[in-house]
Structure formats: structure tokens, C-alpha cells
Design a protein around this motif. Structure first.
Motif, PDB file in Angstrom:
ATOM      1  N   LEU A 260     101.421  59.598  18.976  1.00  0.00           N
ATOM      2  CA  LEU A 260     100.364  60.548  19.310  1.00  0.00           C
ATOM      3  C   LEU A 260      99.199  59.863  20.012  1.00  0.00           C
ATOM      4  CD1 LEU A 260      99.233  63.392  19.214  1.00  0.00           C
ATOM      5  CD2 LEU A 260      98.406  62.936  16.893  1.00  0.00           C
ATOM      6  N   ASP A 261      98.835  58.671  19.558  1.00  0.00           N
ATOM      7  CA  ASP A 261      97.757  57.932  20.218  1.00  0.00           C
ATOM      8  C   ASP A 261      98.082  57.688  21.689  1.00  0.00           C
ATOM      9  OD1 ASP A 261      96.369  57.599  17.767  1.00  0.00           O
ATOM     10  OD2 ASP A 261      97.604  55.871  17.270  1.00  0.00           O
ATOM     11  N   ARG A 262      99.295  57.215  21.934  1.00  0.00           N
ATOM     12  CA  ARG A 262      99.686  56.918  23.318  1.00  0.00           C
ATOM     13  C   ARG A 262      99.784  58.180  24.157  1.00  0.00           C
ATOM     14  NH1 ARG A 262     103.041  53.432  20.533  1.00  0.00           N
ATOM     15  NH2 ARG A 262     104.819  54.822  20.801  1.00  0.00           N
ATOM     16  N   GLU A 263     100.214  59.274  23.540  1.00  0.00           N
ATOM     17  CA  GLU A 263     100.325  60.525  24.288  1.00  0.00           C
ATOM     18  C   GLU A 263      98.948  61.038  24.698  1.00  0.00           C
ATOM     19  OE1 GLU A 263     102.298  63.800  26.096  1.00  0.00           O
ATOM     20  OE2 GLU A 263     102.826  61.754  25.562  1.00  0.00           O
ATOM     21  N   VAL A 277      87.780  64.885  30.108  1.00  0.00           N
ATOM     22  CA  VAL A 277      88.527  66.053  29.659  1.00  0.00           C
ATOM     23  C   VAL A 277      87.973  66.485  28.314  1.00  0.00           C
ATOM     24  CG1 VAL A 277      90.297  64.507  28.724  1.00  0.00           C
ATOM     25  CG2 VAL A 277      90.819  66.920  29.056  1.00  0.00           C
ATOM     26  N   GLY A 278      87.797  67.794  28.136  1.00  0.00           N
ATOM     27  CA  GLY A 278      87.248  68.331  26.903  1.00  0.00           C
ATOM     28  C   GLY A 278      88.236  68.250  25.748  1.00  0.00           C
ATOM     29  N   LEU A 279      87.714  68.301  24.534  1.00  0.00           N
ATOM     30  CA  LEU A 279      88.540  68.163  23.337  1.00  0.00           C
ATOM     31  C   LEU A 279      89.577  69.273  23.226  1.00  0.00           C
ATOM     32  CD1 LEU A 279      89.190  66.771  20.636  1.00  0.00           C
ATOM     33  CD2 LEU A 279      87.377  68.150  19.581  1.00  0.00           C
ATOM     34  N   SER A 280      89.171  70.517  23.426  1.00  0.00           N
ATOM     35  CA  SER A 280      90.110  71.629  23.276  1.00  0.00           C
ATOM     36  C   SER A 280      91.211  71.554  24.328  1.00  0.00           C
ATOM     37  CB  SER A 280      89.360  72.965  23.368  1.00  0.00           C
ATOM     38  OG  SER A 280      88.673  73.076  24.597  1.00  0.00           O
ATOM     39  N   THR A 281      90.856  71.182  25.553  1.00  0.00           N
ATOM     40  CA  THR A 281      91.867  71.026  26.610  1.00  0.00           C
ATOM     41  C   THR A 281      92.835  69.899  26.279  1.00  0.00           C
ATOM     42  OG1 THR A 281      90.282  71.801  28.265  1.00  0.00           O
ATOM     43  CG2 THR A 281      92.210  70.606  29.071  1.00  0.00           C
ATOM     44  N   GLU A 288      98.516  69.548  19.694  1.00  0.00           N
ATOM     45  CA  GLU A 288      97.977  69.244  18.378  1.00  0.00           C
ATOM     46  C   GLU A 288      96.692  70.019  18.162  1.00  0.00           C
ATOM     47  OE1 GLU A 288      98.993  67.520  15.832  1.00  0.00           O
ATOM     48  OE2 GLU A 288     100.763  66.509  16.632  1.00  0.00           O
ATOM     49  N   GLU A 289      96.278  70.121  16.881  1.00  0.00           N
ATOM     50  CA  GLU A 289      95.010  70.760  16.578  1.00  0.00           C
ATOM     51  C   GLU A 289      93.862  69.875  17.046  1.00  0.00           C
ATOM     52  OE1 GLU A 289      94.473  73.724  15.281  1.00  0.00           O
ATOM     53  OE2 GLU A 289      96.611  74.170  15.045  1.00  0.00           O
ATOM     54  N   ILE A 293      92.970  65.587  16.630  1.00  0.00           N
ATOM     55  CA  ILE A 293      92.584  64.663  17.695  1.00  0.00           C
ATOM     56  C   ILE A 293      91.233  64.030  17.380  1.00  0.00           C
ATOM     57  CG2 ILE A 293      92.087  64.415  20.146  1.00  0.00           C
ATOM     58  CD1 ILE A 293      95.012  65.072  19.516  1.00  0.00           C
ATOM     59  N   GLU A 294      90.278  64.864  16.958  1.00  0.00           N
ATOM     60  CA  GLU A 294      88.914  64.389  16.744  1.00  0.00           C
ATOM     61  C   GLU A 294      88.801  63.480  15.530  1.00  0.00           C
ATOM     62  OE1 GLU A 294      84.473  66.316  17.021  1.00  0.00           O
ATOM     63  OE2 GLU A 294      86.002  67.461  15.958  1.00  0.00           O
TER      64      GLU A 294
END
Length: 331
Positions: A260-263, A277-281, A288-289, A293-294
Motif C-alpha cells: 500500500l505504501d508503494r502504491e 494531490v488531495g487526500l480524498s483523490t 482505500e479509506e 491513508i492519513e
């Protein structure tokens, strides 16, 4: 043969987490300043024959907050009762827990910042005066009945100390801020764990796991278990080669990044040309939720210097581009 192997491994597997958890401050590896401070606090309380001040343990997940709470009880020789902030959603939930405590008992509340506000307000009086006010009845006929509590020590754990209201935070006599571990400290954690598991991993293998553990003992112990599984199944030597093979199988690279980190890093670099790039995007792009991510991915990538935040969103650093084998665009 399979049944014999299962019989040999099962006891260690069943007690894995408990077996690796230190029981005393002397056994706890790392966090030297915190260990010294807690030793002083607990020692003074024992000399004076009183319950220690309430303790707040703050820091990222996996650094030993739950373990330290158990050590507090073990060092004092008293029982411990454990609960969590999300489980206390009403003042009555907290009153039931507090009224069941025996004198001197340790109450551990994990993720204490997620308690209901009504319960937090009840906790103020309980921490200071060891009593709570219980409301009996409803409406105009409601009556407040004081309930005396046995003296206790509250140990609260939080990954987000800033969310605690000031009146609650100020009632803790000692606040410990746990820091990420250096690789040398993680090697000490791994050597102790490998010894307890009777797993003779070579020093080069221990150093390799430590370097991929993101400064977190919980992750180090989990990766050690995966390496041990690999050597058992493939009948290989417990060396650095087995470590590399096992962690490659589980998609943990040389810097500790997982799939997931690499993706997330790849999406920022390849799809959004390095950002911002914004968090939701970003969350929608990786499926993922946003909270995941945050709270899970972003802190490590930022600490590793692979991404950064800007007013317009997340951007990949030159180190992040290089990690993926890409050449960053000219400035």
C-alpha cells in the motif's frame, strides 16, 4: 511428521504475544528516558505506600503503550483492568468500570481520546477525588448521589494527544511521550524476541529486519515471526538470505514500505506527476479509506522523506521519485 511439528509449534504460537511482552521496566527495551521517569514515579509511590499519580502514554501505535501499562501493574504488584475509549460511550459505562476497581488497581484506557464527552467529565472528579456523582431519576426529580471509589491509578494511552481536552490532560501527574525506535534499539528488541522464541537468527538477519521495521517494535516482532515461519516451512537457515526471501514474499521492501505504501507513492508520481494531490483523490485512486491513508500510510512516508505536504496536497520528494526508480522532473 506434520502432526508432530504442529504439536511442537502450537504452544509457542498460542503464547506468542504474551511471551514477547516484557514484564518489568528492566526487561523493556528502548525508551530509556521514559523508563527512568516511570521507575522514579513508581518507586516513590511504593516508598510512601500510596497509589502513583495517573499516567498518560502518548505516541504512535506499536511503541509499547499497552505493555507499559501492564508493567506499571506488575511493578506495583496490583491487578489491572483494561478497556478502551470507544467502549465507553456513556457516563454509566465508566461508572460501572470505576465502581468495580479494588484499592490500588490500575485502570488502563486505550485510545482514551475517543471516550464520550459525558464520560470524560465524570472522569475528572474520579481522578482527583476518587468519587463520582451518579444521577438517579429523570427530569425535575433527578438526584445526584455521590459514589466513593477505591484509590486507583489511571493509565491512559493515546495516539493523538492533541485531541484530549485540556482539563483531562492536566489531571495526569505524568505524561510520557514515546518516540520511534532507532535501528540499534530495534535490534535489541529482536534479539530478545528471537531468544524467547528459541530462534537463532544471525546478527545480519536481525539488522535487516530492524531496518525494515519502521522504527516500531510491534512491526519488528511481526516480521520476525514471518521470517521464522519461512525458515520452518522451507527448512532454511536463519540468516540474512532467509530474511530477504521472507520479506520479499510479504512485499516488505528494504526501506520497510509495503504494497500500500508503494502504491500510494506510485500514484502520486505516475498518475499525478509528483503531485500535489488531495487526500480524498489519493484515497479514491488507491481504493482505500482516506482515514487509512492519513493515519497509517502518510505518516511513515513523510517521516521517511518520500512525500511532503503542501497547501494544495501531497507531493512526492526527489527521494520518493528515486525510490521508485524514476527521475524527478527538473525544478
Amino acid at each position: 511428521m506434520t502432526g508432530e511439528l504442529s504439536a511442537q509449534v502450537a504452544p509457542a504460537e498460542l503464547g506468542y504475544e504474551g511471551a514477547l511482552r516484557p514484564a518489568t521496566l528492566a526487561e523493556f527495551v528502548g525508551q530509556e528516558k521514559v523508563r527512568e521517569q516511570m521507575g522514579l514515579l513508581l518507586g516513590a509511590a511504593q516508598i510512601e505506600g500510596r497509589t502513583p499519580d495517573h499516567i498518560l502514554l502518548a505516541g504512535p501505535p506499536g511503541l509499547g503503550k499497552t505493555t507499559l501499562s501492564m508493567i506499571v501493574a506488575a511493578e506495583l504488584g496490583v491487578p489491572i483492568q483494561q478497556t478502551s475509549g470507544p467502549a465507553i460511550q456513556h457516563a454509566g459505562d465508566l461508572a460501572a468500570v470505576l465502581s468495580s476497581l479494588v484499592p490500588g488497581e490500575v485502570l488502563f484506557i486505550d485510545e482514551i481520546h475517543r471516550m464520550a464527552r459525558s464520560a470524560e467529565e465524570m472522569l475528572y472528579l474520579a481522578m482527583e477525588d476518587f468519587k463520582v456523582d451518579i444521577m438517579v431519576g429523570k427530569g425535575a426529580g433527578a438526584t445526584s448521589v455521590p459514589l466513593e471509589l477505591s484509590p486507583f491509578t489511571l493509565v491512559g494511552a493515546t495516539t493523538r494527544a492533541g485531541l484530549l481536552p485540556n482539563p483531562l490532560r492536566d489531571r495526569f501527574g505524568f505524561t510520557a511521550h514515546l518516540e520511534y525506535y532507532a535501528n540499534a534499539e530495534l535490534e535489541g528488541v529482536l534479539r530478545r524476541a528471537a531468544g524467547l522464541l528459541d530462534f537463532p537468527l544471525e546478527q545480519a538477519g536481525i539488522a535487516e529486519i530492524a531496518g525494515r521495521s519502521r522504527g516500531t517494535p510491534r512491526i519488528a516482532n511481526r516480521l520476525l515471526r514471518r521470517v521464522r515461519d519461512y525458515t520452518l516451512v522451507h527448512n532454511t537457515a536463519p540468516d540474512a538470505e532467509s530474511v530477504n526471501a521472507a520479506l520479499s514474499l510479504y512485499d516488505v521492501d528494504e526501506h520497510g514500505l509495503d504494497r500500500l505504501d508503494r502504491e500510494v507513492l506510485r500514484i502520486i508520481v505516475d498518475r499525478f506527476a509528483g503531485g500535489p494531490v488531495g487526500l480524498s483523490t489519493l484515497a479514491a485512486s488507491v481504493g482505500e479509506e482516506a482515514e487509512t491513508i492519513e493515519a497509517v500510510v502518510e505518516p511513515f512516508l513523510m517521516r521517511a522523506g518520500l512525500i511532503a505536504r503542501s497547501p494544495r496536497g501531497r507531493i512526492a520528494t526527489s527521494l520518493g521519485w528515486s525510490h521508485l526508480g524514476r527521475t524527478p522532473p527538473p525544478m
